[in-house]
Design a protein around this motif. Structure first.
Motif, PDB file in Angstrom:
ATOM      1  N   LEU A 104      27.382 -27.641   2.117  1.00 40.71           N
ATOM      2  CA  LEU A 104      26.492 -26.655   2.728  1.00 40.71           C
ATOM      3  C   LEU A 104      26.344 -25.427   1.832  1.00 40.71           C
ATOM      4  CD1 LEU A 104      24.754 -25.599   5.000  1.00 40.71           C
ATOM      5  CD2 LEU A 104      26.853 -24.860   6.197  1.00 40.71           C
ATOM      6  N   ARG A 105      27.468 -24.968   1.264  1.00 39.63           N
ATOM      7  CA  ARG A 105      27.381 -23.787   0.389  1.00 39.63           C
ATOM      8  C   ARG A 105      26.526 -24.075  -0.829  1.00 39.63           C
ATOM      9  NH1 ARG A 105      30.651 -21.189  -3.937  1.00 39.63           N
ATOM     10  NH2 ARG A 105      30.213 -18.947  -3.760  1.00 39.63           N
ATOM     11  N   GLU A 106      26.681 -25.237  -1.428  1.00 41.17           N
ATOM     12  CA  GLU A 106      25.886 -25.572  -2.604  1.00 41.17           C
ATOM     13  C   GLU A 106      24.402 -25.661  -2.248  1.00 41.17           C
ATOM     14  OE1 GLU A 106      24.401 -26.079  -6.114  1.00 41.17           O
ATOM     15  OE2 GLU A 106      26.478 -25.454  -5.707  1.00 41.17           O
ATOM     16  N   HIS A 107      24.094 -26.175  -1.060  1.00 42.98           N
ATOM     17  CA  HIS A 107      22.698 -26.237  -0.619  1.00 42.98           C
ATOM     18  C   HIS A 107      22.101 -24.840  -0.504  1.00 42.98           C
ATOM     19  CE1 HIS A 107      19.112 -27.094   1.708  1.00 42.98           C
ATOM     20  NE2 HIS A 107      19.596 -26.385   2.739  1.00 42.98           N
ATOM     21  N   VAL A 108      22.871 -23.924   0.083  1.00 46.99           N
ATOM     22  CA  VAL A 108      22.385 -22.548   0.235  1.00 46.99           C
ATOM     23  C   VAL A 108      22.206 -21.879  -1.125  1.00 46.99           C
ATOM     24  CG1 VAL A 108      22.959 -20.255   1.128  1.00 46.99           C
ATOM     25  CG2 VAL A 108      23.377 -22.281   2.533  1.00 46.99           C
ATOM     26  N   LEU A 109      23.198 -22.029  -2.012  1.00 48.67           N
ATOM     27  CA  LEU A 109      23.118 -21.393  -3.325  1.00 48.67           C
ATOM     28  C   LEU A 109      21.980 -21.969  -4.163  1.00 48.67           C
ATOM     29  CD1 LEU A 109      26.913 -21.052  -4.277  1.00 48.67           C
ATOM     30  CD2 LEU A 109      25.399 -19.316  -3.300  1.00 48.67           C
ATOM     31  N   ALA A 110      21.747 -23.259  -4.036  1.00 44.83           N
ATOM     32  CA  ALA A 110      20.634 -23.877  -4.780  1.00 44.83           C
ATOM     33  C   ALA A 110      19.306 -23.326  -4.291  1.00 44.83           C
ATOM     34  CB  ALA A 110      20.689 -25.395  -4.626  1.00 44.83           C
ATOM     35  N   THR A 111      19.184 -23.143  -2.983  1.00 43.97           N
ATOM     36  CA  THR A 111      17.953 -22.560  -2.434  1.00 43.97           C
ATOM     37  C   THR A 111      17.783 -21.124  -2.921  1.00 43.97           C
ATOM     38  OG1 THR A 111      18.205 -23.928  -0.451  1.00 43.97           O
ATOM     39  CG2 THR A 111      16.698 -22.054  -0.311  1.00 43.97           C
ATOM     40  N   ALA A 112      18.886 -20.374  -2.954  1.00 40.96           N
ATOM     41  CA  ALA A 112      18.824 -18.990  -3.434  1.00 40.96           C
ATOM     42  C   ALA A 112      18.392 -18.940  -4.890  1.00 40.96           C
ATOM     43  CB  ALA A 112      20.187 -18.323  -3.248  1.00 40.96           C
ATOM     44  N   ARG A 113      18.928 -19.845  -5.699  1.00 40.91           N
ATOM     45  CA  ARG A 113      18.537 -19.857  -7.118  1.00 40.91           C
ATOM     46  C   ARG A 113      17.052 -20.165  -7.255  1.00 40.91           C
ATOM     47  NH1 ARG A 113      23.687 -22.337  -7.675  1.00 40.91           N
ATOM     48  NH2 ARG A 113      22.767 -24.434  -7.611  1.00 40.91           N
ATOM     49  N   MET A 114      16.554 -21.104  -6.450  1.00 41.93           N
ATOM     50  CA  MET A 114      15.155 -21.463  -6.515  1.00 41.93           C
ATOM     51  C   MET A 114      14.256 -20.265  -6.172  1.00 41.93           C
ATOM     52  SD  MET A 114      13.132 -24.347  -4.287  1.00 41.93           S
ATOM     53  CE  MET A 114      13.324 -23.369  -2.788  1.00 41.93           C
ATOM     54  N   MET A 174       7.069 -20.701  -8.818  1.00 43.57           N
ATOM     55  CA  MET A 174       7.028 -19.424  -8.097  1.00 43.57           C
ATOM     56  C   MET A 174       6.962 -18.287  -9.110  1.00 43.57           C
ATOM     57  SD  MET A 174       9.723 -18.115  -5.212  1.00 43.57           S
ATOM     58  CE  MET A 174       9.228 -19.473  -4.169  1.00 43.57           C
ATOM     59  N   ASN A 175       6.058 -17.286  -8.873  1.00 39.43           N
ATOM     60  CA  ASN A 175       5.896 -16.229  -9.865  1.00 39.43           C
ATOM     61  C   ASN A 175       6.994 -15.186  -9.737  1.00 39.43           C
ATOM     62  OD1 ASN A 175       5.181 -14.270  -7.862  1.00 39.43           O
ATOM     63  ND2 ASN A 175       3.082 -15.089  -7.830  1.00 39.43           N
ATOM     64  N   ASP A 176       7.056 -14.267 -10.751  1.00 39.42           N
ATOM     65  CA  ASP A 176       8.139 -13.294 -10.796  1.00 39.42           C
ATOM     66  C   ASP A 176       8.107 -12.342  -9.617  1.00 39.42           C
ATOM     67  OD1 ASP A 176       9.106 -14.395 -13.060  1.00 39.42           O
ATOM     68  OD2 ASP A 176       8.148 -12.966 -14.439  1.00 39.42           O
ATOM     69  N   ASP A 177       6.874 -11.965  -9.153  1.00 42.08           N
ATOM     70  CA  ASP A 177       6.796 -11.024  -8.042  1.00 42.08           C
ATOM     71  C   ASP A 177       7.430 -11.606  -6.796  1.00 42.08           C
ATOM     72  OD1 ASP A 177       5.501  -9.233  -9.619  1.00 42.08           O
ATOM     73  OD2 ASP A 177       3.485  -9.762  -8.955  1.00 42.08           O
ATOM     74  N   THR A 178       7.199 -12.921  -6.553  1.00 42.18           N
ATOM     75  CA  THR A 178       7.785 -13.562  -5.378  1.00 42.18           C
ATOM     76  C   THR A 178       9.295 -13.614  -5.501  1.00 42.18           C
ATOM     77  OG1 THR A 178       5.805 -14.918  -5.162  1.00 42.18           O
ATOM     78  CG2 THR A 178       7.767 -15.644  -3.970  1.00 42.18           C
ATOM     79  N   ARG A 179       9.801 -13.898  -6.741  1.00 45.26           N
ATOM     80  CA  ARG A 179      11.241 -13.974  -6.958  1.00 45.26           C
ATOM     81  C   ARG A 179      11.896 -12.625  -6.689  1.00 45.26           C
ATOM     82  NH1 ARG A 179      13.054 -18.379 -10.062  1.00 45.26           N
ATOM     83  NH2 ARG A 179      14.710 -17.131 -10.946  1.00 45.26           N
ATOM     84  N   GLN A 180      11.264 -11.561  -7.098  1.00 45.91           N
ATOM     85  CA  GLN A 180      11.851 -10.247  -6.908  1.00 45.91           C
ATOM     86  C   GLN A 180      11.881  -9.839  -5.442  1.00 45.91           C
ATOM     87  OE1 GLN A 180       9.724  -7.546  -9.399  1.00 45.91           O
ATOM     88  NE2 GLN A 180      10.358  -8.534 -11.295  1.00 45.91           N
ATOM     89  N   ARG A 181      10.917 -10.368  -4.647  1.00 46.44           N
ATOM     90  CA  ARG A 181      10.842  -9.971  -3.254  1.00 46.44           C
ATOM     91  C   ARG A 181      11.725 -10.817  -2.340  1.00 46.44           C
ATOM     92  NH1 ARG A 181       5.235  -9.679  -4.336  1.00 46.44           N
ATOM     93  NH2 ARG A 181       4.895 -11.649  -3.245  1.00 46.44           N
ATOM     94  N   ALA A 182      12.326 -11.860  -2.865  1.00 52.36           N
ATOM     95  CA  ALA A 182      13.126 -12.756  -2.024  1.00 52.36           C
ATOM     96  C   ALA A 182      14.279 -11.996  -1.378  1.00 52.36           C
ATOM     97  CB  ALA A 182      13.676 -13.913  -2.862  1.00 52.36           C
ATOM     98  N   THR A 183      14.492 -12.280  -0.091  1.00 47.65           N
ATOM     99  CA  THR A 183      15.557 -11.630   0.654  1.00 47.65           C
ATOM    100  C   THR A 183      16.507 -12.676   1.221  1.00 47.65           C
ATOM    101  OG1 THR A 183      14.390 -11.697   2.770  1.00 47.65           O
ATOM    102  CG2 THR A 183      13.937  -9.809   1.324  1.00 47.65           C
ATOM    103  N   LEU A 184      17.573 -12.186   1.827  1.00 46.10           N
ATOM    104  CA  LEU A 184      18.538 -13.085   2.452  1.00 46.10           C
ATOM    105  C   LEU A 184      17.853 -13.920   3.531  1.00 46.10           C
ATOM    106  CD1 LEU A 184      22.161 -12.274   3.436  1.00 46.10           C
ATOM    107  CD2 LEU A 184      20.623 -13.157   5.185  1.00 46.10           C
ATOM    108  N   ARG A 185      16.969 -13.305   4.310  1.00 45.40           N
ATOM    109  CA  ARG A 185      16.290 -14.030   5.386  1.00 45.40           C
ATOM    110  C   ARG A 185      15.343 -15.091   4.826  1.00 45.40           C
ATOM    111  NH1 ARG A 185      17.304 -12.043  10.313  1.00 45.40           N
ATOM    112  NH2 ARG A 185      18.234  -9.955  10.434  1.00 45.40           N
ATOM    113  N   ASP A 186      14.730 -14.809   3.635  1.00 46.23           N
ATOM    114  CA  ASP A 186      13.879 -15.812   2.995  1.00 46.23           C
ATOM    115  C   ASP A 186      14.699 -17.056   2.644  1.00 46.23           C
ATOM    116  OD1 ASP A 186      11.658 -14.139   3.115  1.00 46.23           O
ATOM    117  OD2 ASP A 186      12.091 -13.247   1.144  1.00 46.23           O
TER     118      ASP A 186
END
Length: 366
Positions: free
Chosen positions: A39-49, A1-13
């Motif tokens: 469940l928390r680790e799954h969410v945080l891992a997705t957020a990091r990605m 995933m490129n930097d622009d996509t990472r910067q645009r990521a939101t909570l809903r994403d």
């Protein structure tokens, strides 16, 4: 995933990618006890990605109305807060109480080094925009222009030392009574010729002999109270206050005090003061340096008293007679009053006269 996509990521994403609700994502960051560990680790891992770092702090503050920080407004430059022993002790007390309450601290200075009078710049805007849950005003002039915008915000507010504001909780000492006590001590030793080394009377950088008009117009209430305390004791002993020179120091600084004291001492023994009442220990130590330069012995030729009982009062070659006041306790009390509105609105902390070697009996009682 490129930097622009990472910067645009939101909570809903993150919620969409993790297959959970946006509330679950928010809880993963802000209320982890609401989720199971997997469940928390799954969410945080997705957020990091996705490169999502968590909810925006400013947005969270707007939702909760809580910033987790207190604003401390100083009357001097920020360097003063970390170099002046009185200020550092006070800050220590504030920090201890903030730690107890898990709160952070925002320091706001009303003066920059070298600016006399101080330039306001964006200070009114700074206090209007400060992301804090309340303010502590530390020793400001009565007419300081940041006071009005702070009060207009309607946040919890506590004043330490000065100025007294109607309806605002206050922490301080009896400056008048303490100053009167140290003057009575010198009078009991036989002194009748005095000079006063004063803290600044207005925040305009003026130094030197203070005229009656200047004294009457002071906007620093602590300096006025200490001067009035000295004068009350002297007048009761028959020493006319108008005959006692008051020399104003723009800064609480030993070098400036030394330079301003020297003219008082370079005169005949019959004309110079036998005792100097200094409104701070740092000013008193400057007066002691001037005495050495003028070849006068302390206390044989000149008695000197201070105010504060900072570490330098006992660690220098000249242990100072002074007023001990609880600087750190002022800070602790201010934070407690700010965060517990049920506490009393007025706290007057105790002081103590500490007699040391800088004051002695005057040899030629007149």
């Amino acid at each position: 995933m490129n930097d622009d996509t990472r910067q645009r990521a939101t909570l809903r994403d993150v919620a969409r990618a993790a297959g959970v609700s946006h509330t679950t994502v928010s809880n993963a960051f802000s209320r982890p006890d609401q989720l199971s560990a997997p469940l928390r680790e799954h969410v945080l891992a997705t957020a990091r990605m996705l490169g999502y770092a968590g909810p925006d702090p400013a947005a969270r503050s707007l939702r909760t109305g809580h910033h987790g920080a207190l604003g401390l407004v100083f009357s001097e430059d920020l360097t003063f807060a970390f170099s002046d022993r009185t200020a550092t002790l006070f800050l220590q007390g504030v920090a201890e109480a903030c730690r107890e309450r898990r709160s952070n601290l925002l320091l706001i200075a009303t003066r920059t080094v070298g600016e006399t009078p101080p330039a306001l710049g964006g200070l009114p805007d700074a206090v209007r925009d400060a992301a804090v849950d309340g303010f502590i005003l530390y020793s400001l002039a009565r007419d300081c222009p940041v006071i009005a915008p702070i009060q207009a915000r309607g946040l919890p507010l506590v004043v330490v030392d000065q100025p007294r504001l109607s309806g605002v909780p206050h922490v301080g000492i009896d400056d008048f009574g303490a100053a009167r006590q140290v003057a009575l001590h010198l009078l009991a030793l036989g002194h009748r010729r005095f000079a006063v080394l004063s803290l600044n009377l207005r925040p305009d950088g003026q130094t030197g002999p203070a005229s009656p008009e200047r004294i009457a117009a002071t906007t620093y209430e602590v300096a006025a109270a200490r001067l009035n305390g000295y004068r009350a004791a002297l007048a009761a002993a028959g020493v006319e206050p108008a005959t006692v020179p008051v020399v104003e120091c723009a800064f609480n600084d030993e070098r400036q005090a030394r330079d301003l004291t020297l003219p008082l001492l370079r005169c005949s023994a019959a004309d110079r003061p036998s005792a100097i009442l200094a409104m701070s220990d740092r000013l008193a130590l400057g007066a002691a340096a001037a005495a050495r330069e003028a070849d006068l012995a302390v206390p044989d030729d000149l008695s000197i008293t201070g105010f504060d009982d900072i570490a330098g009062s006992t660690l220098t070659e000249l242990p100072l007679t002074t007023i001990r006041q609880p600087h750190a306790e002022k800070g602790r009390t201010a934070v407690r009053m700010l965060t517990a509105p049920a506490l009393a609105n007025e706290r007057v902390l105790a002081t103590e006269l500490v007699v040391r070697a800088s004051s002695g009996r005057w040899r030629y009682i007149v």
